[in-house]
Every structure is written in C-alpha cells, then in structure tokens.
Scaffold this motif. Sequence first.
Motif, PDB file in Angstrom:
ATOM      1  N   ARG A   1      43.920 -79.048  78.855  1.00 58.16           N
ATOM      2  CA  ARG A   1      44.010 -78.143  77.787  1.00 58.16           C
ATOM      3  C   ARG A   1      44.941 -77.897  76.652  1.00 58.16           C
TER       4      ARG A   1
ATOM      5  N   GLY B   1      48.805 -71.464  73.400  1.00 57.25           N
ATOM      6  CA  GLY B   1      47.576 -70.931  72.613  1.00 57.25           C
ATOM      7  C   GLY B   1      46.442 -70.264  73.563  1.00 57.25           C
ATOM      8  N   ALA B   2      45.709 -69.688  72.809  1.00 58.46           N
ATOM      9  CA  ALA B   2      44.789 -68.731  73.605  1.00 58.46           C
ATOM     10  C   ALA B   2      43.677 -69.619  74.368  1.00 58.46           C
ATOM     11  N   LYS B   3      43.442 -70.952  74.029  1.00 63.62           N
ATOM     12  CA  LYS B   3      42.353 -71.813  74.430  1.00 63.62           C
ATOM     13  C   LYS B   3      42.879 -72.343  75.679  1.00 63.62           C
ATOM     14  N   SER B   4      44.229 -72.273  75.772  1.00 63.07           N
ATOM     15  CA  SER B   4      44.794 -73.097  77.083  1.00 63.07           C
ATOM     16  C   SER B   4      44.811 -71.731  78.141  1.00 63.07           C
ATOM     17  N   ARG B   5      44.585 -70.532  77.902  1.00 63.42           N
ATOM     18  CA  ARG B   5      44.512 -69.532  78.912  1.00 63.42           C
ATOM     19  C   ARG B   5      43.135 -69.524  79.663  1.00 63.42           C
ATOM     20  N   SER B   6      43.086 -68.848  80.857  1.00 67.68           N
ATOM     21  CA  SER B   6      42.019 -68.843  81.688  1.00 67.68           C
ATOM     22  C   SER B   6      41.482 -67.506  81.094  1.00 67.68           C
TER      23      SER B   6
ATOM     24  N   TYR C   1      39.444 -67.086  78.334  1.00 67.76           N
ATOM     25  CA  TYR C   1      39.534 -67.230  76.835  1.00 67.76           C
ATOM     26  C   TYR C   1      37.963 -67.450  76.338  1.00 67.76           C
ATOM     27  N   SER C   2      37.446 -66.481  75.576  1.00 70.39           N
ATOM     28  CA  SER C   2      36.320 -66.833  74.623  1.00 70.39           C
ATOM     29  C   SER C   2      36.400 -66.062  73.238  1.00 70.39           C
ATOM     30  N   LYS C   3      36.017 -66.933  72.332  1.00 71.31           N
ATOM     31  CA  LYS C   3      36.312 -66.582  71.060  1.00 71.31           C
ATOM     32  C   LYS C   3      35.205 -65.571  70.705  1.00 71.31           C
TER      33      LYS C   3
ATOM     34  N   GLY D   1      37.566 -69.283  62.902  1.00 68.01           N
ATOM     35  CA  GLY D   1      39.119 -69.522  62.470  1.00 68.01           C
ATOM     36  C   GLY D   1      39.622 -68.608  61.587  1.00 68.01           C
TER      37      GLY D   1
END
Length: 150
Positions: free
Chosen positions: A34, A38-43, A45-47, A53
């Motif tokens: 991952r 940053g947010a994408k590395s966390r469990s 996460y969904s944008k 962006g």
Amino acid sequence: MELHNLRPAKGSVKTQGKRIGRGQGSGKGGTATRGHKGAKSRSGYSKKLGFEGGQMPLQRRVPKFGFTNINRKEYQGVNLDTLQQLVDDKKITDVVDFDTLVEMGLVGKNEMVKILGRGELKSKLTVTAHKFTATAQKAIEAAGGEVVTL
C-alpha cells in the motif's frame, strides 16, 4: 492411474492470489503493497463519489439552470390508432379499461394513462383512463363510444 498421477479436475481449484500482509518472509509484508502513509494506506478508505483529487468536480463545474416541478404527474400515452389496432386484432371488443391496457402490456400497473388523438377510431368503445386529449375525446364520442375519467 496411481496416487502420484492424481490431479483435481481442470478449473475446480482456484488460485488464491497474493497473500498480502503476512510477514516479511512473504515478500508482501510491512506496508502490504500500500505504500507509505496517507489515506489510501489505511483500512476503510474510500474516496467520495465524483472526487477528482481536489479539482473542481464535474457536477459542480457544469452550470445549473431551469426548474423541476416535484409535483409533476407523468402520464403514459396510448393513441387511438393503437386502440383501433387492438379491435382489428380482436383483442378487445367494446370496453377498454385500465386493467385491459395493463394486460395488453401497453402501460405499467403503477402508471397513469392518457388517451391521445393520433389516428382514427372506427369502432364504438367505452374507454376508461386517467386523462384524455380533446381530440381523442371527440373522436371516441364521434364513433359512438363513451369516455370515462378515472
């Protein structure tokens, strides 16, 4: 056939893919592919839907105009020539009501029906619907029929 020749049937065994986050020895441990922070590395996460962006999203860039009436009533139109076609095919005889139109598949059971004036009606019909156009009403009565509003 012997024990060392046994194989599962083709397509019956699914490969499980990479086992991520199962220790350094796997080669996929640590950050578990991952990246760092940053947010994408966390469990979990969904944008947000439509997120671009930080750029102004499309639904906010496009100008809004006009007015939508929330109380608008939608009618499903049925023309006189359609009714005449049903008479010609001997599917209806003298009475056309809402249930008949639903049965024929011309309208849905939750829709409202409006009889429209396209075409001509030669047969005497008793037509029941939610609304009629003026031309449709005249044509039905001119053919000796009857108009019933629901």
